[in-house]
Write a protein that holds these residues in place. Structure first.
Motif, mmCIF file in Angstrom:
data_model
loop_
_atom_site.group_PDB
_atom_site.id
_atom_site.type_symbol
_atom_site.label_atom_id
_atom_site.label_comp_id
_atom_site.label_asym_id
_atom_site.label_seq_id
_atom_site.Cartn_x
_atom_site.Cartn_y
_atom_site.Cartn_z
ATOM 1 N N THR A 30 0.847 -1.179 0.000
ATOM 2 C CA THR A 30 0.000 0.000 0.000
ATOM 3 C C THR A 30 0.887 1.234 0.000
ATOM 4 O OG1 THR A 30 -0.107 -0.124 2.403
ATOM 5 C CG2 THR A 30 -1.901 -1.154 1.183
ATOM 6 N N ARG A 102 -5.543 -3.507 1.600
ATOM 7 C CA ARG A 102 -4.855 -3.986 0.412
ATOM 8 C C ARG A 102 -4.694 -2.868 -0.617
ATOM 9 N NH1 ARG A 102 -1.987 -7.886 1.129
ATOM 10 N NH2 ARG A 102 -2.160 -8.493 -1.021
ATOM 11 N N PRO A 103 -3.733 -2.988 -1.525
ATOM 12 C CA PRO A 103 -3.511 -1.943 -2.531
ATOM 13 C C PRO A 103 -4.714 -1.696 -3.437
ATOM 14 C CG PRO A 103 -1.665 -3.471 -2.502
ATOM 15 C CD PRO A 103 -2.717 -4.039 -1.600
ATOM 16 N N GLU A 106 -6.999 1.049 -2.537
ATOM 17 C CA GLU A 106 -6.527 2.429 -2.672
ATOM 18 C C GLU A 106 -6.758 2.986 -4.076
ATOM 19 O OE1 GLU A 106 -2.467 2.354 -1.353
ATOM 20 O OE2 GLU A 106 -3.067 2.147 0.747
ATOM 21 N N TYR A 176 -7.651 3.113 7.773
ATOM 22 C CA TYR A 176 -7.540 3.424 6.343
ATOM 23 C C TYR A 176 -7.492 4.938 6.144
ATOM 24 C CZ TYR A 176 -8.909 3.636 1.406
ATOM 25 O OH TYR A 176 -8.963 3.899 0.057
ATOM 26 N N ARG A 180 -4.457 7.182 4.483
ATOM 27 C CA ARG A 180 -4.654 7.821 3.197
ATOM 28 C C ARG A 180 -4.736 9.350 3.240
ATOM 29 N NH1 ARG A 180 -6.977 5.101 -1.084
ATOM 30 N NH2 ARG A 180 -6.153 6.905 -2.177
#
Length: 182
Positions: A30, A102-103, A106, A176, A180
């Motif tokens: 990530t 998980r990527p 994103e 998350y 982010r």
């Protein structure tokens, strides 16, 4: 240009450039590191949903799992697909929560993921509150009767695992969001 014309430094440079632009398929990462507790929690969500999914399957076939209530006269053509769909959707939603760590999670706009996770976590947390009130028979809430304690105990444990979803989804959504945010 043949493969013998490529110098070792050019090979190293192109490999470095490629790895910087495309993440490795064997070790996807990530943007920022995910806390270990969040990874474990995301992996646990489908396992928390599985017992309740399995517990509800007999209901589709008319078996009441020890609940002391009248039998409903619904066709198996209605109840079986309903229960199977509900169980599959529960597991799919639990697996979808992996996007919070998980990527591939994103790729969507962060605000959208946070909004969806907050709404879902809030709804499941409301179910948690209802479960606590019903199980402890507080504020006028009453649990459905069971024919004996041998049925009540597993029903309480299974539903208790399921209601952990709400707070866990909210915690994953918060983690998350923290990862982010700019």
């Amino acid at each position: 240009m043949t493969t013998t014309d490529i110098s070792p430094s050019a090979t190293t440079m192109s490999a470095t450039t490629m790895s910087a632009t495309t993440p490795s398929a064997t070790n996807p990462t990530t943007e920022r590191p995910v806390p270990v507790w969040a990874l474990r929690t995301a992996r646990a969500l489908p396992l928390l949903a599985l017992p309740v999914c399995l517990w509800r399957l007999p209901f589709g076939f008319g078996f009441r799992m020890g609940m002391d209530m009248p039998r409903e006269d619904l066709s198996l053509w209605v109840t079986v697909p309903y229960v199977l769909t509900l169980s599959l959707l529960s597991e799919a939603f639990a697996l979808l929560c992996a996007g919070l760590v998980r990527p591939w999670g994103e790729r969507a706009p962060a605000w959208l993921v946070v909004a969806a996770g907050t709404v879902a976590g809030g709804v499941f947390t409301a179910l948690t509150v209802q479960w606590v009130l019903t199980t402890l028979e507080l504020a006028g809430f009453h649990e459905v009767g069971f024919v004996n304690g041998w049925w009540r105990a597993p029903a309480t444990v299974v539903s208790g695992l399921f209601v952990l979803w709400g707070p866990l989804i909210l915690a994953l959504t918060y983690a998350y969001h923290r990862r982010r945010r700019a």
